[in-house]
Design an enzyme around this catalytic site. Structure first.
Site, mmCIF file in Angstrom:
data_model
loop_
_atom_site.group_PDB
_atom_site.id
_atom_site.type_symbol
_atom_site.label_atom_id
_atom_site.label_comp_id
_atom_site.label_asym_id
_atom_site.label_seq_id
_atom_site.Cartn_x
_atom_site.Cartn_y
_atom_site.Cartn_z
ATOM 1 N N LYS A 56 29.392 77.182 26.644
ATOM 2 C CA LYS A 56 29.870 77.602 25.320
ATOM 3 C C LYS A 56 29.012 78.696 24.692
ATOM 4 O O LYS A 56 27.892 78.969 25.117
ATOM 5 C CB LYS A 56 30.013 76.374 24.403
ATOM 6 N N ARG B 100 31.319 66.639 29.500
ATOM 7 C CA ARG B 100 32.538 67.345 29.945
ATOM 8 C C ARG B 100 32.116 68.742 30.361
ATOM 9 O O ARG B 100 31.674 69.524 29.511
ATOM 10 C CB ARG B 100 33.543 67.384 28.791
HETATM 11 N N1 HH2 Z 1 35.789 71.502 24.497
HETATM 12 C C1 HH2 Z 1 36.869 72.231 24.852
HETATM 13 C C2 HH2 Z 1 38.096 71.600 25.098
HETATM 14 N N2 HH2 Z 1 38.223 70.264 25.012
HETATM 15 N N3 HH2 Z 1 37.265 68.142 24.640
HETATM 16 C C3 HH2 Z 1 36.212 67.385 24.313
HETATM 17 N N4 HH2 Z 1 36.329 66.056 24.270
HETATM 18 N N5 HH2 Z 1 34.989 67.946 24.038
HETATM 19 C C4 HH2 Z 1 34.792 69.296 24.055
HETATM 20 O O1 HH2 Z 1 33.669 69.753 23.755
HETATM 21 C C5 HH2 Z 1 35.901 70.134 24.417
HETATM 22 C C6 HH2 Z 1 37.152 69.504 24.689
HETATM 23 C C7 HH2 Z 1 36.739 73.717 24.993
HETATM 24 O O2 HH2 Z 1 36.385 74.057 26.303
HETATM 25 P P1 HH2 Z 1 37.399 74.568 27.430
HETATM 26 O O3 HH2 Z 1 38.432 73.546 27.705
HETATM 27 O O4 HH2 Z 1 36.651 74.999 28.621
HETATM 28 O O5 HH2 Z 1 38.019 75.885 26.802
HETATM 29 P P2 HH2 Z 1 39.450 76.247 26.236
HETATM 30 O O6 HH2 Z 1 39.668 75.430 25.015
HETATM 31 O O7 HH2 Z 1 39.349 77.725 25.955
HETATM 32 O O8 HH2 Z 1 40.466 75.927 27.298
#
Ligand code: HH2
Length: 412
Positions: free
Chosen positions: A352, A387
């Site tokens: 992040k 995660r």
């Molecule tokens: N962060 C993201 C998405 N879902 N769920 C939980 N429980 N905790 C988190 O910190 C979290 C989450 C964001 O990351 P990512 O899925 O890689 O990115 P994007 O939202 O751009 O798909």
């Protein structure tokens, strides 16, 4: 069940400097207890516990009971409390808190309820193992932390957008994450990165359903669905997902608590301030950890009221979701407070922005060492699930962090 009004938190344990900083919020008179010697007020197993929205009589009762036991108390006016309610921070050793519980437990009126709340908060905070209910399956976490591998079936996710949009590529990546030691695989069809717009529900369904279905039939690893929509949660559960990861903490789609309860899956209740589109525009909190804790408590209450079993719930402070760099660091440093909720704590620092801010590394995929460090620190503070996109690297970091944390616990 959880106490929504008091929002009780163990705010510090075994760290006298952190305890002093909590008491310092009340000003210099906080430690004014003629019955406590310095040794009593700062024993080696010192704990500080904060309770909000107390009537002054309740606060005085708690303060008197901990002072009688040799501990200390601060009573703090609450901002925006029109009825004169206050917050109190109590400090003492575990033995002194046990004396407080005994004393209040015998009292009439609301004393026994307050005693039970204090007892439950301390017991929750001390808990290190959970057997999480994921539909018909169970996932044991603690002392070994679990790793959730991220699989974004999206064109625009901030770190891996477009890489796994075809079902074949998505399945290959999931198999890789499983081989690297993922305990769960989280499939998402909508990016919630800062500034993003929601995708239409049909598009989200089209992206995730074939992947969830294939993975659930091919892999042993439990599959989670990362969605804020009840319909997506329900259909993904029918396709074989056994966990719903909701970034709105069951407080977005009003049908989500019922969807989780009726499909019998587990859920991750995450904290987010506002909406992805605008959440990074000057996020502000009264008291960061207290505000996060309150939001998670509301989500847990909604789950409970809908009939979701308490052991099917995971909580997550939502790194980067309406948080500045300083907020993200405070969350990681004080993560242990969330253990007061009595549910296993997950964190998602993976690749992040805050890691880029700290290190100058602009490309998210190059932030793996920073991710591993954040995960290790989180596990040391009590997180039991992380995660991440990079399962093998983080698994290695966590093997070391968890062994040190366990040694620390054996010795304390
Ligand atoms: N962060 C993201 C998405 N879902 N769920 C939980 N429980 N905790 C988190 O910190 C979290 C989450 C964001 O990351 P990512 O899925 O890689 O990115 P994007 O939202 O751009 O798909």
């Amino acid at each position: 069940m959880l106490h929504l009004r008091l929002n009780t938190r163990v705010v510090a344990a075994t760290n006298p400097a952190a305890v002093l900083s909590e008491l310092g919020r009340a000003g210099p008179w906080a430690l004014d207890n003629p019955k406590a010697s310095a040794g009593d007020a700062f024993p080696p197993d010192l704990v500080a516990l904060a309770l909000e929205n107390l009537a002054m009589a309740e606060a005085n009762r708690l303060a008197e009971a901990i002072r009688d036991a040799g501990g200390a108390a601060a009573i703090i006016p609450m901002r925006d409390a029109h009825n004169g309610d206050v917050e109190t921070v109590l400090t003492g050793s575990r033995r002194q808190f046990a004396a407080l519980v005994d004393r209040l437990g015998e009292a009439s009126g609301g004393g026994a309820a307050l005693a039970r709340e204090v007892e439950r908060a301390l017991a929750n905070h001390a808990r290190r193992r959970f057997d999480i209910r994921l539909g018909a399956r169970r996932l044991s976490v603690g002392p070994r932390p679990a790793v959730m591998g991220v699989l974004n079936v999206t064109p625009d996710s901030f770190s891996d957008g477009g890489r796994f949009i075809s079902p074949a590529d998505a399945v290959r990546q999931a198999e890789r994450l499983a081989a690297e030691g993922a305990d769960l695989i989280d499939v998402g069809g909508e990016s919630t990165r800062p500034g993003s717009d929601p995708v239409p529900e049909d598009v989200e369904l089209e992206r995730v359903l074939p992947v969830v279905e294939t993975l659930a039939s091919r892999l042993q690893v439990p599959i989670s669905i990362d969605t804020r929509r009840a319909r997506v949660a329900r259909e993904a559960a029918s396709a074989g997902a056994c966990l719903v990861n909701d970034v709105t903490g069951l407080q977005g789609d009003p049908d989500m608590p019922a969807a989780v309860a009726e499909t019998g899956v587990g859920c991750v209740i995450m904290h987010m301030l506002g909406e992805p589109k605008t959440m990074q525009a000057h996020p502000q909190y009264d008291n960061l950890m207290a505000d996060i804790c309150r939001h998670l408590r509301r989500g847990m209450q909604a789950a409970h009221d809908a009939g979701v079993p308490d052991d099917a719930v995971i909580v997550d402070p939502g790194i980067g979701f309406g948080k500045t760099l300083a907020h993200n660091l405070e969350i990681l440093a004080r993560l242990g407070q969330l253990r007061t909720l009595g549910a296993p704590v997950m964190v998602g620092p993976s690749r992040k922005r805050f890691i880029g801010d700290l290190t100058g590394v602009e490309t998210p995929a190059d932030r793996v060492p920073g991710t591993a460090a954040a995960c290790a620190m989180a596990v040391a503070a009590g997180a039991l699930l992380v995660r991440v996109h990079d399962v093998a690297e983080v698994r290695q970091a966590l093997a070391v962090a968890a062994a040190v944390a366990e040694t620390n616990e054996r010795e304390s």
